[in-house]
Design a protein around this motif. Sequence first.
Motif, PDB file in Angstrom:
ATOM      1  N   LYS A 222       0.823  -1.198   0.000  1.00 11.53           N
ATOM      2  CA  LYS A 222       0.000   0.000   0.000  1.00 11.53           C
ATOM      3  C   LYS A 222       0.868   1.263   0.000  1.00 11.53           C
ATOM      4  N   PHE A 223       0.281   2.345  -0.496  1.00 11.07           N
ATOM      5  CA  PHE A 223       1.002   3.619  -0.489  1.00 11.07           C
ATOM      6  C   PHE A 223       1.065   4.181   0.924  1.00 11.07           C
ATOM      7  N   PHE A 224      -0.070   4.155   1.635  1.00 10.26           N
ATOM      8  CA  PHE A 224      -0.099   4.641   3.015  1.00 10.26           C
ATOM      9  C   PHE A 224       0.092   3.476   3.970  1.00 10.26           C
ATOM     10  N   VAL A 225       1.111   3.583   4.831  1.00 12.77           N
ATOM     11  CA  VAL A 225       1.414   2.492   5.756  1.00 12.77           C
ATOM     12  C   VAL A 225       1.714   3.041   7.142  1.00 12.77           C
ATOM     13  N   ASN A 226       1.559   2.171   8.135  1.00 20.81           N
ATOM     14  CA  ASN A 226       2.024   2.471   9.482  1.00 20.81           C
ATOM     15  C   ASN A 226       3.541   2.318   9.530  1.00 20.81           C
ATOM     16  N   THR A 227       4.130   2.609  10.671  1.00 22.34           N
ATOM     17  CA  THR A 227       5.584   2.499  10.797  1.00 22.34           C
ATOM     18  C   THR A 227       6.068   1.058  10.621  1.00 22.34           C
ATOM     19  N   ASN A 228       5.194   0.085  10.900  1.00 23.21           N
ATOM     20  CA  ASN A 228       5.585  -1.317  10.735  1.00 23.21           C
ATOM     21  C   ASN A 228       5.317  -1.839   9.333  1.00 23.21           C
ATOM     22  N   GLY A 229       4.847  -0.991   8.435  1.00 24.06           N
ATOM     23  CA  GLY A 229       4.619  -1.393   7.052  1.00 24.06           C
ATOM     24  C   GLY A 229       3.224  -1.875   6.741  1.00 24.06           C
ATOM     25  N   ASN A 230       2.380  -2.034   7.780  1.00 21.00           N
ATOM     26  CA  ASN A 230       1.000  -2.474   7.560  1.00 21.00           C
ATOM     27  C   ASN A 230       0.110  -1.304   7.150  1.00 21.00           C
ATOM     28  N   SER A 231      -0.988  -1.636   6.507  1.00 22.26           N
ATOM     29  CA  SER A 231      -1.943  -0.605   6.107  1.00 22.26           C
ATOM     30  C   SER A 231      -2.702  -0.104   7.331  1.00 22.26           C
ATOM     31  N   PRO A 232      -2.860   1.202   7.503  1.00 21.87           N
ATOM     32  CA  PRO A 232      -3.596   1.718   8.668  1.00 21.87           C
ATOM     33  C   PRO A 232      -5.080   1.384   8.580  1.00 21.87           C
ATOM     34  N   SER A 233      -5.705   1.195   9.702  1.00 28.22           N
ATOM     35  CA  SER A 233      -7.143   0.913   9.722  1.00 28.22           C
ATOM     36  C   SER A 233      -7.925   2.215   9.629  1.00 28.22           C
ATOM     37  N   SER A 234      -9.125   2.133   9.070  1.00 27.98           N
ATOM     38  CA  SER A 234      -9.961   3.323   8.950  1.00 27.98           C
ATOM     39  C   SER A 234     -10.354   3.846  10.332  1.00 27.98           C
ATOM     40  N   ASN A 235     -10.550   2.945  11.300  1.00 30.49           N
ATOM     41  CA  ASN A 235     -10.910   3.366  12.660  1.00 30.49           C
ATOM     42  C   ASN A 235      -9.807   4.193  13.296  1.00 30.49           C
ATOM     43  N   ALA A 236      -8.556   3.781  13.072  1.00 29.01           N
ATOM     44  CA  ALA A 236      -7.430   4.534  13.624  1.00 29.01           C
ATOM     45  C   ALA A 236      -7.349   5.918  12.989  1.00 29.01           C
ATOM     46  N   ILE A 237      -7.601   5.987  11.690  1.00 24.38           N
ATOM     47  CA  ILE A 237      -7.567   7.263  10.986  1.00 24.38           C
ATOM     48  C   ILE A 237      -8.667   8.186  11.504  1.00 24.38           C
ATOM     49  N   LEU A 238      -9.870   7.636  11.660  1.00 21.74           N
ATOM     50  CA  LEU A 238     -10.999   8.441  12.133  1.00 21.74           C
ATOM     51  C   LEU A 238     -10.764   8.937  13.548  1.00 21.74           C
ATOM     52  N   SER A 239     -10.154   8.108  14.392  1.00 22.40           N
ATOM     53  CA  SER A 239      -9.862   8.504  15.767  1.00 22.40           C
ATOM     54  C   SER A 239      -8.886   9.674  15.801  1.00 22.40           C
ATOM     55  N   ARG A 240      -7.849   9.600  14.964  1.00 21.71           N
ATOM     56  CA  ARG A 240      -6.869  10.682  14.913  1.00 21.71           C
ATOM     57  C   ARG A 240      -7.501  11.952  14.333  1.00 21.71           C
ATOM     58  N   PHE A 241      -8.422  11.791  13.390  1.00 16.98           N
ATOM     59  CA  PHE A 241      -9.058  12.966  12.790  1.00 16.98           C
ATOM     60  C   PHE A 241      -9.913  13.701  13.831  1.00 16.98           C
ATOM     61  N   LYS A 242     -10.631  12.930  14.654  1.00 16.26           N
ATOM     62  CA  LYS A 242     -11.423  13.555  15.718  1.00 16.26           C
ATOM     63  C   LYS A 242     -10.512  14.321  16.685  1.00 16.26           C
ATOM     64  N   GLU A 243      -9.333  13.753  16.930  1.00 13.57           N
ATOM     65  CA  GLU A 243      -8.364  14.429  17.795  1.00 13.57           C
ATOM     66  C   GLU A 243      -7.936  15.758  17.191  1.00 13.57           C
ATOM     67  N   CYS A 244      -7.765  15.773  15.861  1.00 11.68           N
ATOM     68  CA  CYS A 244      -7.383  17.006  15.175  1.00 11.68           C
ATOM     69  C   CYS A 244      -8.507  18.038  15.223  1.00 11.68           C
ATOM     70  N   LEU A 245      -9.751  17.576  15.120  1.00  9.18           N
ATOM     71  CA  LEU A 245     -10.882  18.492  15.216  1.00  9.18           C
ATOM     72  C   LEU A 245     -10.899  19.175  16.585  1.00  9.18           C
ATOM     73  N   THR A 246     -10.636  18.386  17.627  1.00 10.10           N
ATOM     74  CA  THR A 246     -10.600  18.941  18.982  1.00 10.10           C
ATOM     75  C   THR A 246      -9.499  19.984  19.117  1.00 10.10           C
ATOM     76  N   LYS A 247      -8.301  19.660  18.603  1.00 11.35           N
ATOM     77  CA  LYS A 247      -7.184  20.593  18.660  1.00 11.35           C
ATOM     78  C   LYS A 247      -7.455  21.850  17.845  1.00 11.35           C
ATOM     79  N   SER A 248      -8.314  21.719  16.824  1.00 12.70           N
ATOM     80  CA  SER A 248      -8.636  22.844  15.948  1.00 12.70           C
ATOM     81  C   SER A 248      -9.855  23.630  16.426  1.00 12.70           C
ATOM     82  N   SER A 249     -10.404  23.224  17.592  1.00  7.84           N
ATOM     83  CA  SER A 249     -11.599  23.879  18.162  1.00  7.84           C
ATOM     84  C   SER A 249     -12.785  23.816  17.212  1.00  7.84           C
TER      85      SER A 249
END
Length: 337
Positions: A222-249
């Motif tokens: 895959k083009f997008f990978v975690n540090t271990n080379g595996n493909s990131p899960s959509s749940n992990a991406i969504l969780s981080r995005f919510k974190e960014c929304l919080t940081k962005s008020s």
Amino acid sequence: MSRKEVFFMKNSNYNSIYGLYIEQFIDMKLKLGYVYRTFSTILSQLDRFAEQTKETSPGITKEFAGKWSERLPNEGELYRYRRVRLLAQFSSYLCDFGIQSYIPKLLPHPKSTFIPYIYSQQEIDTIFRACDELRLQVANMNSCLFCFPVLIRLLYSTGIRISEALALEKDDINLIENYLLVKDSKNSKQRIIPISTSLASVCKEYVYYRDQLPLNKTKIKKFFVNTNGNSPSSNAILSRFKECLTKSSIPYVGGGQGPRIHDMRHTFAVTSLANMAEAGIDLYASMPILSNYLGHQSFDSTNHYVRLTSSMYPSLLKDIDKVCFDMFPKFNNYETD
């Protein structure tokens, strides 16, 4: 037909009098380009319902259709509409085989009150900064932070779906001629998406560091990978995005109301239309371009963005009523996935 769809077909378990016909109906749908997952669940329910009602001979009766069309406990009107519509299609399919079947009248299509969230340019800039400032609290080789900032920028810059982005393989992004190839799309439409020089530059920097990872390069598909080379899960991406929304008020409502990561796609569509209108491009020319770019099956989905753009940029699209509103039906429902 994808390998996944073939797997589902080979492992289907339809046991009612309609079992064989359901499998044939699915085969026809797949050959016509439909995606299996969009109707498989309902057909499985139909098969079980036929077993429960002890149907012994093929042919949908008016009584069977009436019972099937009744609203289930806690069932939404849209899902009920889809169940009745699929039964009508299946019944019509049986009639084509000479099996007399009752075709139920379709229910009125439920109107959706969903309105996508359109990020402002200031909010986008803030989200980008929040992405760049994310840090791990503890070492985690399975973290998506390695690719997350680039992924968010790509979603905003191209308007592709999150599922399409995560499905991209290394060879699907050409950073010499600046385009990406979307193969695994919602509507099974393969399309080429040109990318900007600035996005290509960001992707090149990501690829440089990705290739420095102490991993077996042949195992990274895959083009997008975690540090271990595996493909990131959509749940992990969504969780981080919510974190960014919080940081962005930016308040996160939840319950499917967003703001969501998929609203990056809505934002891309609206800003693209606004930019084309500002550049003086005629909507008759821009609509087919944007529709094909987004991978829509029809102009209906694209037309929703025209209406949304007209409400957000009234001075740009002041003649929108004259140009498009009489061409397309006035629906309130927007693409939600």
